[in-house]
Design an enzyme around this catalytic site. Structure first.
Site, PDB file in Angstrom:
ATOM      1  N   LYS A  22       1.244  -1.151   0.035  1.00 35.33           N
ATOM      2  CA  LYS A  22       0.269  -0.351  -0.169  1.00 35.33           C
ATOM      3  C   LYS A  22       0.863   1.377   0.286  1.00 35.33           C
ATOM      4  O   LYS A  22       0.265   2.037  -0.751  1.00 35.33           O
ATOM      5  CB  LYS A  22      -1.292  -0.581   1.192  1.00 35.33           C
ATOM      6  CG  LYS A  22      -1.554   1.710   0.907  1.00 35.33           C
ATOM      7  CD  LYS A  22      -2.310   1.373   3.007  1.00 35.33           C
ATOM      8  CE  LYS A  22      -1.512   1.420   3.592  1.00 35.33           C
ATOM      9  NZ  LYS A  22      -1.418   3.349   4.266  1.00 35.33           N
ATOM     10  N   ASN A  23       2.105   0.880   0.662  1.00 37.41           N
ATOM     11  CA  ASN A  23       3.308   2.362   0.664  1.00 37.41           C
ATOM     12  C   ASN A  23       4.140   3.256  -0.115  1.00 37.41           C
ATOM     13  O   ASN A  23       4.664   3.434   0.090  1.00 37.41           O
ATOM     14  CB  ASN A  23       2.734   2.247   2.148  1.00 37.41           C
ATOM     15  CG  ASN A  23       2.718   2.796   3.295  1.00 37.41           C
ATOM     16  OD1 ASN A  23       0.816   3.276   3.061  1.00 37.41           O
ATOM     17  ND2 ASN A  23       2.878   2.543   4.599  1.00 37.41           N
ATOM     18  N   ARG A  93      -4.848  10.358   4.787  1.00 35.14           N
ATOM     19  CA  ARG A  93      -4.140  11.551   5.081  1.00 35.14           C
ATOM     20  C   ARG A  93      -2.583  11.491   4.141  1.00 35.14           C
ATOM     21  O   ARG A  93      -2.748  11.942   3.602  1.00 35.14           O
ATOM     22  CB  ARG A  93      -3.572  11.271   6.161  1.00 35.14           C
ATOM     23  CG  ARG A  93      -3.969  10.898   7.443  1.00 35.14           C
ATOM     24  CD  ARG A  93      -2.774  11.299   8.257  1.00 35.14           C
ATOM     25  NE  ARG A  93      -1.938  11.951   8.952  1.00 35.14           N
ATOM     26  CZ  ARG A  93      -1.008  12.088   7.966  1.00 35.14           C
ATOM     27  NH1 ARG A  93      -0.632  11.298   7.462  1.00 35.14           N
ATOM     28  NH2 ARG A  93      -0.218  13.038   7.677  1.00 35.14           N
ATOM     29  N   CYS A 117      -5.250  11.580  13.234  1.00 36.23           N
ATOM     30  CA  CYS A 117      -6.061  11.137  13.044  1.00 36.23           C
ATOM     31  C   CYS A 117      -5.729   9.990  14.218  1.00 36.23           C
ATOM     32  O   CYS A 117      -5.251  10.660  15.673  1.00 36.23           O
ATOM     33  CB  CYS A 117      -5.196   9.565  12.277  1.00 36.23           C
ATOM     34  SG  CYS A 117      -3.668   8.813  12.428  1.00 36.23           S
ATOM     35  N   ARG A 122       0.477  13.771  13.193  1.00 34.68           N
ATOM     36  CA  ARG A 122       0.670  13.791  11.898  1.00 34.68           C
ATOM     37  C   ARG A 122       0.680  15.172  10.961  1.00 34.68           C
ATOM     38  O   ARG A 122       0.177  15.411  10.561  1.00 34.68           O
ATOM     39  CB  ARG A 122      -0.392  13.394  11.414  1.00 34.68           C
ATOM     40  CG  ARG A 122      -1.288  11.374  11.624  1.00 34.68           C
ATOM     41  CD  ARG A 122       0.407  10.485  12.152  1.00 34.68           C
ATOM     42  NE  ARG A 122       0.827  10.451  11.066  1.00 34.68           N
ATOM     43  CZ  ARG A 122       0.112   9.285  10.346  1.00 34.68           C
ATOM     44  NH1 ARG A 122      -1.524   8.587  10.747  1.00 34.68           N
ATOM     45  NH2 ARG A 122       0.670   8.394   9.346  1.00 34.68           N
ATOM     46  N   ASP A 306       5.159   0.653  12.336  1.00 37.78           N
ATOM     47  CA  ASP A 306       3.957  -0.302  11.484  1.00 37.78           C
ATOM     48  C   ASP A 306       3.714  -1.628  11.841  1.00 37.78           C
ATOM     49  O   ASP A 306       2.593  -2.770  11.446  1.00 37.78           O
ATOM     50  CB  ASP A 306       3.638   0.014   9.537  1.00 37.78           C
ATOM     51  CG  ASP A 306       3.814   1.329   9.298  1.00 37.78           C
ATOM     52  OD1 ASP A 306       3.387   2.225   8.252  1.00 37.78           O
ATOM     53  OD2 ASP A 306       3.019   1.833  10.296  1.00 37.78           O
ATOM     54  N   ILE A 328       7.931   6.711  17.261  1.00 36.78           N
ATOM     55  CA  ILE A 328       7.825   7.631  15.768  1.00 36.78           C
ATOM     56  C   ILE A 328       6.495   8.311  15.852  1.00 36.78           C
ATOM     57  O   ILE A 328       6.288   9.610  15.600  1.00 36.78           O
ATOM     58  CB  ILE A 328       7.378   6.256  14.285  1.00 36.78           C
ATOM     59  CG1 ILE A 328       8.971   5.374  14.387  1.00 36.78           C
ATOM     60  CG2 ILE A 328       7.351   7.428  13.250  1.00 36.78           C
ATOM     61  CD1 ILE A 328      10.207   6.198  14.021  1.00 36.78           C
ATOM     62  N   ARG A 398      -8.822  -1.078   5.046  1.00 37.51           N
ATOM     63  CA  ARG A 398      -7.486   0.295   4.000  1.00 37.51           C
ATOM     64  C   ARG A 398      -6.374  -0.397   3.294  1.00 37.51           C
ATOM     65  O   ARG A 398      -5.555   0.390   2.391  1.00 37.51           O
ATOM     66  CB  ARG A 398      -7.393   1.881   5.313  1.00 37.51           C
ATOM     67  CG  ARG A 398      -8.545   2.332   5.171  1.00 37.51           C
ATOM     68  CD  ARG A 398      -8.152   3.917   5.584  1.00 37.51           C
ATOM     69  NE  ARG A 398      -6.767   4.384   5.444  1.00 37.51           N
ATOM     70  CZ  ARG A 398      -6.251   4.514   6.028  1.00 37.51           C
ATOM     71  NH1 ARG A 398      -6.469   4.504   7.518  1.00 37.51           N
ATOM     72  NH2 ARG A 398      -5.260   5.466   6.065  1.00 37.51           N
TER      73      ARG A 398
HETATM   74  C1  EPZ Z   1       4.278   6.846   6.391  1.00 34.50           C
HETATM   75  O1  EPZ Z   1       3.150   7.374   7.135  1.00 34.50           O
HETATM   76  C2  EPZ Z   1       3.223   5.754   6.469  1.00 34.50           C
HETATM   77  N1  EPZ Z   1       2.244   5.844   5.336  1.00 34.50           N
HETATM   78  C3  EPZ Z   1       2.871   5.315   7.816  1.00 34.50           C
HETATM   79  O2  EPZ Z   1       2.127   4.028   7.177  1.00 34.50           O
HETATM   80  C4  EPZ Z   1       4.315   5.231   8.977  1.00 34.50           C
HETATM   81  O3  EPZ Z   1       3.984   4.305   9.652  1.00 34.50           O
HETATM   82  C5  EPZ Z   1       4.683   6.302   8.519  1.00 34.50           C
HETATM   83  O4  EPZ Z   1       5.176   7.016   7.319  1.00 34.50           O
HETATM   84  C6  EPZ Z   1       6.382   5.769   8.610  1.00 34.50           C
HETATM   85  O5  EPZ Z   1       7.003   4.439   8.724  1.00 34.50           O
HETATM   86  C7  EPZ Z   1       2.654   6.425   4.446  1.00 34.50           C
HETATM   87  O6  EPZ Z   1       3.440   5.895   3.609  1.00 34.50           O
HETATM   88  C8  EPZ Z   1       1.131   5.957   3.189  1.00 34.50           C
HETATM   89  P1  EPZ Z   1       6.422  10.139   8.651  1.00 34.50           P
HETATM   90  P2  EPZ Z   1       3.914   9.818   7.198  1.00 34.50           P
HETATM   91  O7  EPZ Z   1       6.188  11.772   8.217  1.00 34.50           O
HETATM   92  O8  EPZ Z   1       4.932   9.626   5.665  1.00 34.50           O
HETATM   93  C9  EPZ Z   1       6.499  13.687  12.360  1.00 34.50           C
HETATM   94  C10 EPZ Z   1       0.411   2.200   7.464  1.00 34.50           C
HETATM   95  O9  EPZ Z   1      -0.047   1.601   8.597  1.00 34.50           O
HETATM   96  N2  EPZ Z   1       6.372  14.372  11.218  1.00 34.50           N
HETATM   97  O10 EPZ Z   1       7.200   9.734   8.822  1.00 34.50           O
HETATM   98  O11 EPZ Z   1       3.128  10.581   6.809  1.00 34.50           O
HETATM   99  C11 EPZ Z   1       4.969  12.813  12.214  1.00 34.50           C
HETATM  100  O12 EPZ Z   1       4.606  13.287  13.171  1.00 34.50           O
HETATM  101  C12 EPZ Z   1       0.803   4.280   8.559  1.00 34.50           C
HETATM  102  O13 EPZ Z   1       0.163   2.134   6.250  1.00 34.50           O
HETATM  103  C13 EPZ Z   1       6.306  15.622  10.925  1.00 34.50           C
HETATM  104  O14 EPZ Z   1       6.527  15.932  12.297  1.00 34.50           O
HETATM  105  O15 EPZ Z   1       4.976   9.518   8.160  1.00 34.50           O
HETATM  106  C14 EPZ Z   1       6.199  11.565  12.665  1.00 34.50           C
HETATM  107  O16 EPZ Z   1       6.083  11.915  14.794  1.00 34.50           O
HETATM  108  C15 EPZ Z   1       0.104   4.418   9.196  1.00 34.50           C
HETATM  109  N3  EPZ Z   1       5.648  16.726  10.186  1.00 34.50           N
HETATM  110  C16 EPZ Z   1       7.156  11.679  12.180  1.00 34.50           C
HETATM  111  O17 EPZ Z   1       8.119  12.913  11.572  1.00 34.50           O
HETATM  112  C17 EPZ Z   1       5.692  16.429   8.773  1.00 34.50           C
HETATM  113  O18 EPZ Z   1       5.772  17.414   7.957  1.00 34.50           O
HETATM  114  C18 EPZ Z   1       7.052   9.822  10.779  1.00 34.50           C
HETATM  115  O19 EPZ Z   1       6.040  10.521  10.663  1.00 34.50           O
HETATM  116  C19 EPZ Z   1       5.691  15.602   8.155  1.00 34.50           C
HETATM  117  C20 EPZ Z   1       6.373  14.189   9.650  1.00 34.50           C
END
Ligand code: EPZ
Length: 422
Positions: A22-23, A93, A117, A122, A306, A328, A398
């Site tokens: 998916k990702n 998202r 969420c 996020r 995840d 994370i 999802r």
């Molecule tokens: C991706 O989400 C994945 N989703 C998530 O999978 C996964 O849990 C996550 O990466 C971590 O591996 C997709 O790829 C579609 P991040 P993402 O930006 O990109 C902070 C699932 O179950 N952050 O890597 O949204 C954030 O709050 C989903 O398939 C900021 O502060 O995650 C978090 O603490 C759930 N500012 C950390 O970074 C930003 O602008 C990592 O988030 C962006 C992120």
């Protein structure tokens, strides 16, 4: 609404085939904005998030036709369609992944701010600040991100935090920017590399994808291509955590073994026996006796967040005490309360859950809170002494393709039924 009814105690035996990731599929579909033409994206997982992304692309002038696991898309190049509406973004998202490609290709984008969420706020501040550094004028009003920039300029982006979709958004935008973009502290997840691979096939110039430093030299235009999505390492890890907990012997096909080292190491430490037959096939055997194991989630190649809920489920009846640290997301222990309703012995302090293995626990009426937690609840149901009813399984749909069918093919006693629950 629907729910899953699970009876525990069955061991798992047989073959399971892992679906596309998916990702990886979501950013790859977003990349079809970057060039007119026809695309054939294969190994697409049949998930609600994919349906949502397809609807979003349709509002942006990209038509699609799904044939089995192949998505045929045609980008008619309508550069006036720039808006990504809230009613679709609120359900997924990952819609934020459209911001970079729309802006780079059309010079303007209006994307609804994704809500938070269950697992956390996020934010998308890192996405926005990187595009501003590339020359975009960005205002956030009425819940929408409005970005304008005739031509993005390449530059050095130092991500304060590793962000997967942030890296993917800027990677896509940089392919059509003027000059060189360097992404430092970039996410190294395999799904980022899969996205880079289709972009390179489309004509982009990218070096270092899969490492913390990615260099992109912008090109004038890209072309549409065919591409096969990589297999889903989290789905694969979920089935391996399940058989570790229930006991049994399963043969896993289309497994992205090389991207699962941290997951495989942790499960082997818990007692799972792995026989790796080739790059994408492994046999996993478990006696059902589980040793307690401590894990800490971290960015790739560390143990993935995840997989945290699913791994914790496998620890609920382990011999000893396990600690599970979530580094994370700020609120990714929603499944703990549900496990405790079943009689699990878990204590959470800050970002760490301490799990004392118990000999028995009962099934219960439990409720999914987010995509991966719902898979964890299913695993807990598979090792409970009685029936579990799992509600709000729209979370599961999802991210997992026919999850209960694949599990029942392995001998699990699980079925999807109508439910009056909300
Ligand atoms: C991706 O989400 C994945 N989703 C998530 O999978 C996964 O849990 C996550 O990466 C971590 O591996 C997709 O790829 C579609 P991040 P993402 O930006 O990109 C902070 C699932 O179950 N952050 O890597 O949204 C954030 O709050 C989903 O398939 C900021 O502060 O995650 C978090 O603490 C759930 N500012 C950390 O970074 C930003 O602008 C990592 O988030 C962006 C992120």
């Amino acid at each position: 609404m629907e729910k899953l009814v699970v009876f525990g105690k069955n061991r798992l035996y047989g073959d399971v085939y892992i679906s596309g990731a998916k990702n990886a599929a979501l950013p790859i579909l977003a990349a079809t904005i970057l060039s007119e033409g026809s695309y054939q994206i294969s190994n697409i997982p049949l998930l609600n998030d994919i349906k949502t992304m397809s609807k979003l692309l349709f509002t942006l002038g990209i038509t699609h036709r799904l044939e089995g696991n192949v998505l045929h898309l045609t980008n008619n190049g309508d550069d006036k369609l720039i808006e990504v509406p809230y009613d679709l973004v609120k359900t997924m998202r990952a819609s934020i992944l459209l911001l970079g490609p729309i802006l780079a290709k059309k010079g303007e984008a209006r994307v609804s701010l994704p809500g938070g969420c269950a697992i956390g706020e996020r934010p998308v501040d890192l996405h926005i600040s990187a595009l501003e550094k590339m020359g975009a004028t960005i205002t956030v009003e009425d819940g929408y991100i409005h970005a304008v920039c005739k031509k993005l300029k390449g530059c050095v982006i130092d991500f304060e935090k590793v962000t997967v979709t942030g890296t993917e958004n800027i990677l896509m935008a940089a392919t059509l920017a003027e000059g060189r973009t360097v992404l430092n502290n970039a996410a190294t997840e395999p799904e980022v590399e899969d996205l880079a691979n289709i972009l390179i096939k489309m004509g982009a110039t990218i070096d270092g994808a899969g490492t913390p430093c990615i260099i992109i030299d912008g090109v004038a235009s890209l072309k549409s291509v065919d591409y096969e999505v990589m297999p889903d390492r989290i789905e694969c890890g979920t089935f391996l955590a399940a058989v570790t907990a229930t006991g049994g012997k399963i043969k896993v096909h289309n497994a992205p073994i090389s991207s699962m080292t941290a997951i495989l190491n942790a499960l082997e430490e818990a007692g799972l026996e792995l026989d790796i037959e080739d790059d994408n096939t492994l046999t996993a055997t478990s006696s059902g006796y589980v040793k307690s194991v401590d894990i800490e989630t971290s960015v790739y190649p560390g143990f993935p967040t995840d997989m945290q809920a699913q791994f914790m489920a496998a620890m609920l009846k382990a011999d000893g005490v396990s600690t599970v640290s979530e580094n994370i997301f700020e609120n990714r222990f929603m499944h703990v309360a549900e496990y405790k309703r079943m009689g699990a012995d878990i204590n959470v302090e800050g970002d760490t859950a301490t799990v004392k293995g118990v000999k028995h626990f009962t099934g219960a009426q439990i409720m999914a809170s987010d995509l991966r937690a719902s898979a964890g609840l299913v695993i807990a149901g598979l090792i409970a002494d009685s029936e579990s009813d799992i509600s709000r399984i729209y979370h599961l749909d999802r991210g997992y393709e026919t999850f209960e069918k694949k599990l029942s093919n392995l001998g699990a006693d699980i079925k999807r039924v109508k439910s009056e629950d909300q």
